[in-house]
Design a protein around this motif. Structure first.
Motif, PDB file in Angstrom:
ATOM      1  N   CYS A 267      81.169  52.720 -11.643  1.00  0.00           N
ATOM      2  CA  CYS A 267      81.271  51.273 -11.862  1.00  0.00           C
ATOM      3  C   CYS A 267      82.448  50.686 -11.083  1.00  0.00           C
ATOM      4  O   CYS A 267      82.346  49.589 -10.522  1.00  0.00           O
TER       5      CYS A 267
ATOM      6  N   LEU B  99      82.459  47.869  -8.232  1.00  0.00           N
ATOM      7  CA  LEU B  99      83.360  46.710  -8.203  1.00  0.00           C
ATOM      8  C   LEU B  99      84.082  46.611  -6.858  1.00  0.00           C
ATOM      9  O   LEU B  99      84.227  45.526  -6.294  1.00  0.00           O
TER      10      LEU B  99
ATOM     11  N   TRP C  84      83.735  43.610  -4.260  1.00  0.00           N
ATOM     12  CA  TRP C  84      84.911  42.842  -3.823  1.00  0.00           C
ATOM     13  C   TRP C  84      85.068  42.901  -2.307  1.00  0.00           C
ATOM     14  O   TRP C  84      85.327  41.889  -1.669  1.00  0.00           O
TER      15      TRP C  84
ATOM     16  N   VAL D 265      79.580  43.346  -8.176  1.00  0.00           N
ATOM     17  CA  VAL D 265      80.635  43.046  -9.146  1.00  0.00           C
ATOM     18  C   VAL D 265      80.032  42.951 -10.548  1.00  0.00           C
ATOM     19  O   VAL D 265      80.553  43.536 -11.504  1.00  0.00           O
ATOM     20  N   ILE D 266      78.914  42.231 -10.657  1.00  0.00           N
ATOM     21  CA  ILE D 266      78.260  42.087 -11.956  1.00  0.00           C
ATOM     22  C   ILE D 266      77.787  43.448 -12.468  1.00  0.00           C
ATOM     23  O   ILE D 266      77.956  43.769 -13.649  1.00  0.00           O
TER      24      ILE D 266
ATOM     25  N   GLY E 138      79.026  46.402 -11.807  1.00  0.00           N
ATOM     26  CA  GLY E 138      80.192  47.169 -12.227  1.00  0.00           C
ATOM     27  C   GLY E 138      80.728  46.707 -13.569  1.00  0.00           C
ATOM     28  O   GLY E 138      81.009  47.527 -14.462  1.00  0.00           O
ATOM     29  N   VAL E 139      80.855  45.403 -13.751  1.00  0.00           N
ATOM     30  CA  VAL E 139      81.377  44.861 -15.004  1.00  0.00           C
ATOM     31  C   VAL E 139      80.423  45.148 -16.153  1.00  0.00           C
ATOM     32  O   VAL E 139      80.843  45.596 -17.232  1.00  0.00           O
TER      33      VAL E 139
ATOM     34  N   ILE F 207      80.576  48.838 -17.119  1.00  0.00           N
ATOM     35  CA  ILE F 207      81.784  49.158 -17.893  1.00  0.00           C
ATOM     36  C   ILE F 207      81.663  48.627 -19.317  1.00  0.00           C
ATOM     37  O   ILE F 207      81.976  49.328 -20.287  1.00  0.00           O
ATOM     38  N   ILE F 208      81.174  47.397 -19.458  1.00  0.00           N
ATOM     39  CA  ILE F 208      81.019  46.814 -20.796  1.00  0.00           C
ATOM     40  C   ILE F 208      80.016  47.619 -21.624  1.00  0.00           C
ATOM     41  O   ILE F 208      80.269  47.931 -22.792  1.00  0.00           O
TER      42      ILE F 208
END
Length: 177
Positions: free
Chosen positions: A145, A149, A153, A161-162, A164-165, A168-169
């Motif tokens: 993840c 990200l 980036w 990015v989405i 990866g986030v 993680i969530i």
């Protein structure tokens, strides 16, 4: 005119030429005017990659992903051979991305396939070395993840990015819920 201002104007004219906001002849005239006839400051157009090369590359990536899934889940190949094949596939995908970036072409498919292959490879390695260890698997997914990200980036790709986030969530929520 100030050198910094002149560079800004030249970069804007190059952008206009690249995005075809102005006709090419106008941009050439303006570039000649602002560079005072010195064409060394102006980038030479990059060589276009043939369309067949792009198609062959995309077909190659499209064939490699199902092949990678087949190697991992439906064969009795040794772990070393599976890892070698997947590693080779990940390297090929990221070499294709580098080639596309250098030629300022579409890189999305190669990046997505490379990221998914890297995820498959890292999960497989984690499963072999740390079987039945959920914490090792979680660390592997977290690392992937963070790689997503970083890619998002670096290349300004919002879907990485989405991803990866969200990854993680979801991972943290699965441990704490």
């Amino acid at each position: 005119m100030e050198q910094k201002r002149k560079e800004i104007i030249i970069n804007e004219i190059k952008y206009w030429k690249q995005t075809r906001l102005l006709p090419e002849q106008y941009c050439d005239f303006l570039l000649a005017l602002y560079t005072e006839g010195n064409r060394d400051d102006v980038e030479q157009p990059t060589k276009q990659v043939p369309a067949w090369a792009i198609r062959v590359t995309m077909i190659m990536i499209g064939v490699f992903l199902p092949f990678a899934l087949l190697v991992i889940y439906f064969t009795e190949l040794s772990f070393v051979l599976q890892t070698l094949i997947l590693s080779l596939f990940v390297i090929i995908c990221f070499m294709i991305v580098r080639f596309f970036v250098q030629h300022k072409m579409l890189t999305h498919i190669a990046l997505i396939v490379g990221a998914l292959s890297l995820l498959l490879l890292s999960i497989r390695v984690s499963d072999i070395f740390f079987s039945e260890s959920t914490s090792a698997l979680a660390i592997t997914v977290i690392c992937n993840c963070f790689v997503w990200l970083l890619i998002g980036w670096r290349f300004s790709l919002m879907y990485f990015v989405i991803s990866g986030v969200v990854g993680i969530i979801l991972l943290f929520s699965s441990f704490f819920v």
